[in-house]
Design a protein around this motif. Structure first.
Motif, PDB file in Angstrom:
ATOM      1  N   HIS A  53       0.787  -1.290  -0.044  1.00 32.78           N
ATOM      2  CA  HIS A  53      -0.063  -0.215  -0.043  1.00 32.78           C
ATOM      3  C   HIS A  53       0.658   1.310   0.015  1.00 32.78           C
ATOM      4  N   ARG A  54       0.953   1.918  -1.136  1.00 38.20           N
ATOM      5  CA  ARG A  54       1.765   3.220  -1.346  1.00 38.20           C
ATOM      6  C   ARG A  54       1.417   4.186  -0.384  1.00 38.20           C
ATOM      7  N   LYS A  55       0.498   4.277   0.050  1.00 36.88           N
ATOM      8  CA  LYS A  55       0.234   5.280   1.039  1.00 36.88           C
ATOM      9  C   LYS A  55       0.949   5.399   2.536  1.00 36.88           C
ATOM     10  N   TRP A  56       1.720   4.400   2.809  1.00 42.95           N
ATOM     11  CA  TRP A  56       2.724   4.306   3.875  1.00 42.95           C
ATOM     12  C   TRP A  56       4.009   4.988   3.427  1.00 42.95           C
ATOM     13  N   ALA A  57       4.446   4.662   2.169  1.00 44.09           N
ATOM     14  CA  ALA A  57       5.601   5.736   1.689  1.00 44.09           C
ATOM     15  C   ALA A  57       5.339   6.877   1.539  1.00 44.09           C
ATOM     16  N   TRP A  58       4.172   7.418   1.201  1.00 48.29           N
ATOM     17  CA  TRP A  58       3.563   8.842   1.308  1.00 48.29           C
ATOM     18  C   TRP A  58       3.806   9.343   2.780  1.00 48.29           C
ATOM     19  N   SER A  59       3.245   8.718   3.751  1.00 52.15           N
ATOM     20  CA  SER A  59       3.138   9.317   4.899  1.00 52.15           C
ATOM     21  C   SER A  59       4.582   9.340   5.711  1.00 52.15           C
ATOM     22  N   LEU A  60       5.523   8.372   5.304  1.00 57.37           N
ATOM     23  CA  LEU A  60       7.093   8.305   5.731  1.00 57.37           C
ATOM     24  C   LEU A  60       7.633   9.666   5.272  1.00 57.37           C
ATOM     25  N   GLY A  61       7.439   9.963   4.030  1.00 60.89           N
ATOM     26  CA  GLY A  61       7.888  11.010   3.317  1.00 60.89           C
ATOM     27  C   GLY A  61       7.557  12.227   3.941  1.00 60.89           C
ATOM     28  N   SER A  62       6.161  12.227   4.444  1.00 58.07           N
ATOM     29  CA  SER A  62       5.716  13.578   5.160  1.00 58.07           C
ATOM     30  C   SER A  62       6.342  13.748   6.549  1.00 58.07           C
ATOM     31  N   LEU A  63       6.497  12.673   7.079  1.00 59.18           N
ATOM     32  CA  LEU A  63       7.044  12.588   8.588  1.00 59.18           C
ATOM     33  C   LEU A  63       8.694  13.263   8.611  1.00 59.18           C
ATOM     34  N   LEU A  64       9.373  12.716   7.361  1.00 64.35           N
ATOM     35  CA  LEU A  64      10.687  13.400   7.322  1.00 64.35           C
ATOM     36  C   LEU A  64      10.540  14.784   6.915  1.00 64.35           C
ATOM     37  N   GLN A  65       9.723  15.316   5.994  1.00 63.30           N
ATOM     38  CA  GLN A  65       9.616  16.615   5.655  1.00 63.30           C
ATOM     39  C   GLN A  65       9.364  17.303   7.044  1.00 63.30           C
ATOM     40  N   ALA A  66       8.372  17.031   7.741  1.00 69.75           N
ATOM     41  CA  ALA A  66       8.220  17.714   9.183  1.00 69.75           C
ATOM     42  C   ALA A  66       9.357  17.882   9.928  1.00 69.75           C
ATOM     43  N   ALA A  67      10.327  16.738   9.974  1.00 72.19           N
ATOM     44  CA  ALA A  67      11.516  16.971  10.897  1.00 72.19           C
ATOM     45  C   ALA A  67      12.412  17.888  10.156  1.00 72.19           C
ATOM     46  N   SER A  68      12.584  18.060   8.806  1.00 67.55           N
ATOM     47  CA  SER A  68      13.373  19.098   8.140  1.00 67.55           C
ATOM     48  C   SER A  68      12.910  20.470   8.628  1.00 67.55           C
ATOM     49  N   MET A  69      11.439  20.706   8.624  1.00 70.74           N
ATOM     50  CA  MET A  69      10.957  22.034   9.068  1.00 70.74           C
ATOM     51  C   MET A  69      11.152  22.334  10.482  1.00 70.74           C
ATOM     52  N   THR A 116      -3.141   8.290   5.968  1.00 72.44           N
ATOM     53  CA  THR A 116      -2.885   6.630   6.181  1.00 72.44           C
ATOM     54  C   THR A 116      -4.512   6.160   6.003  1.00 72.44           C
ATOM     55  N   ALA A 117      -5.323   6.833   6.230  1.00 78.95           N
ATOM     56  CA  ALA A 117      -6.710   6.482   6.076  1.00 78.95           C
ATOM     57  C   ALA A 117      -7.245   6.210   4.634  1.00 78.95           C
ATOM     58  N   VAL A 118      -6.590   6.631   3.628  1.00 74.87           N
ATOM     59  CA  VAL A 118      -7.057   6.297   2.269  1.00 74.87           C
ATOM     60  C   VAL A 118      -7.188   4.828   2.174  1.00 74.87           C
ATOM     61  N   ARG A 119      -8.178   4.497   1.437  1.00 74.66           N
ATOM     62  CA  ARG A 119      -8.472   2.940   1.162  1.00 74.66           C
ATOM     63  C   ARG A 119      -7.903   2.831  -0.312  1.00 74.66           C
ATOM     64  N   GLU A 120      -6.959   2.088  -0.224  1.00 74.34           N
ATOM     65  CA  GLU A 120      -6.093   1.737  -1.505  1.00 74.34           C
ATOM     66  C   GLU A 120      -6.060   0.352  -1.716  1.00 74.34           C
ATOM     67  N   PRO A 121      -6.110   0.175  -3.085  1.00 71.34           N
ATOM     68  CA  PRO A 121      -6.255  -1.318  -3.292  1.00 71.34           C
ATOM     69  C   PRO A 121      -4.737  -1.872  -3.437  1.00 71.34           C
ATOM     70  N   ARG A 122      -4.733  -3.125  -3.002  1.00 69.90           N
ATOM     71  CA  ARG A 122      -3.083  -3.829  -2.875  1.00 69.90           C
ATOM     72  C   ARG A 122      -2.400  -3.862  -4.275  1.00 69.90           C
TER      73      ARG A 122
END
Length: 431
Positions: free
Chosen positions: A98-114, A218-224
């Motif tokens: 589920h690619r949404k987890w990759a998106w959320s990981l990138g978002s967390l790292l962007q927060a750390a940079s800020m 992370t709440a997006v309903r994404e097909p496998r």
């Protein structure tokens, strides 16, 4: 309620009928996914507005006494860094079921940079501040590249064609409304230069927004998803084998003029009008207003013909750049008027919004499945290299003449619009 709003806002015309390839479960999840996508991307776009290298970071660099050549690298580093390594990251993203987890990981790292940039604003000055800002911006950009690859994939697999441009457009519009409020609040500041604490607060707020976006997505309903197992070399060959992809990449490279032009608009404004927070607020308001007005319009138009939206953005950026180059040479008094540069920046932001919405929709609609992920990664990596190269050349040229930079970027925009006009249409219904 959510479905009624979705059908009213999005599916109001016959071209937006559900795809025959979309199963019942995906159709039922469309409203939920649409609003989750819009909401999470609204938060990140609002974070972008608070920490924009074209405005906030350029102003911050001036306040901290960062050398001019470092300031000129902020935009190309931010833009190129978020694309440069995507051809390698695509394989990592494809390993997520589920690619949404990759998106959320990138978002967390962007927060750390800020949060790191906020500390830099409080404690560092001069060349040291510049080096740290560039380093954190590079980390931010690389994290964003992870989210970028995943975002296009999730968008393409959770929403059908004739919806995708509007999802991007409404996210930009909602962020524009919020940005207007931020800019209006900044207008109430006094005439003195914004201090380091104020910049640190802006950047901390941006970091919090990325944290919230990561949670929401992370709440997006994404097909496998299943990976095709292609490696970086195989993806790179696509650029040479696939004529349509190559044509798109060249056109997009020329259209990056709308992004690269922005810091030079800010530099001209600072030169003629100073560094007051009210001027920064005027630029933030201009960009927010452009997103609010342009987002839904460009999104709807992109769902009909994304290449036409790219053409409009390229022509707009070219005309504005040529006008401003001429004004900086022969009508300097015009640039000293308080309303001129914010108005020019508003128009540039509209053009850039058109380019972004058009090219994002085009690359998502021109392929399916992991082929889409590969197209996104290959095109973004190629653009990343070109952004760094052209951005560095423009930074060097700016030491000689800002007018020459603006004229060169205007010519790029004109050529990009012509090439975009020759791209084939991709907004046909799924069958």
């Amino acid at each position: 309620m959510a479905e009624r709003i979705y059908r009213t806002v999005v599916a109001t015309d016959q071209s937006a009928r559900p795809s025959s390839k979309t199963d019942d479960a995906q159709r039922r999840a469309e409203p939920r996914n649409f609003f989750l996508f819009v909401g999470s991307h609204f938060l990140t776009k609002l974070g972008d507005a608070l920490s924009n290298p074209k405005t906030t970071l350029t102003w911050l660099a001036g306040t901290l006494g960062v050398p001019g050549w470092m300031t000129a690298l902020l935009v190309p580093l931010r833009e190129s860094g978020s694309m440069l390594l995507q051809i390698g990251l695509a394989g990592s993203v494809q390993r997520f079921a589920h690619r949404k987890w990759a998106w959320s990981l990138g978002s967390l790292l962007q927060a750390a940079s800020m949060f790191g940039m906020a500390l830099c604003a409080l404690f560092l000055r001069g060349r040291t501040a510049g080096l740290v800002l560039l380093g954190l911006l590079a980390l931010f950009a690389l994290s964003r590249s992870l989210s970028s690859v995943a975002s296009k994939d999730v968008l393409g697999r959770t929403l059908p064609k004739q919806r995708r441009g509007r999802a991007t457009g409404w996210a930009a519009s909602a962020a524009g409304v919020a940005t207007l409020g931020i800019g209006a609040g900044a207008m109430l500041l006094g005439p003195d230069t914004l201090n380091a604490t104020g910049y640190a607060a802006l950047l901390t707020g941006a970091g919090v927004l990325w944290l919230l976006a990561a949670l929401l997505f992370t709440a997006v309903r994404e097909p496998r998803a299943k990976s095709d197992g292609e490696d970086s070399q195989t993806r790179l060959r696509m650029l040479f084998r696939d004529a349509q992809l190559r044509h798109f990449v060249i056109a997009r490279a020329l259209l990056m003029c709308t992004s690269l032009s922005a810091p030079y608009y800010v530099m001209l404004a600072q030169h003629h009008l100073g560094h007051s927070p009210r001027l920064l607020a005027a630029f933030i308001v201009a960009e927010g207003l452009a997103s609010m007005l342009g987002g839904p319009v460009w999104g709807r138009l992109a769902d009909r013909s994304s290449r036409q939206v790219m053409v409009i953005g390229g022509l707009g950026g070219a005309g504005l750049g040529a006008t401003l180059a001429a004004a900086s040479l022969w009508w300097n008094g015009l640039l000293a008027l308080a309303w001129v540069m914010p108005l020019m920046f508003f128009a540039l932001s509209l053009a850039h919004q058109a380019v972004r919405t058009g090219r994002k929709t085009y690359v998502v609609d021109m392929a399916e499945g992991d082929q889409r992920t590969n197209y996104v990664a290959v095109s973004n990596s190629a653009i990343g290299v070109l952004l760094l190269t052209v951005g560095g050349a423009m930074a060097a040229l700016s030491a000689w003449s800002l007018a020459a930079v603006l004229a060169a970027l205007a010519l790029m925009g004109l050529c990009g619009a012509v090439l975009s006009l020759r791209l084939p249409e991709v907004e046909t219904e799924d069958t």
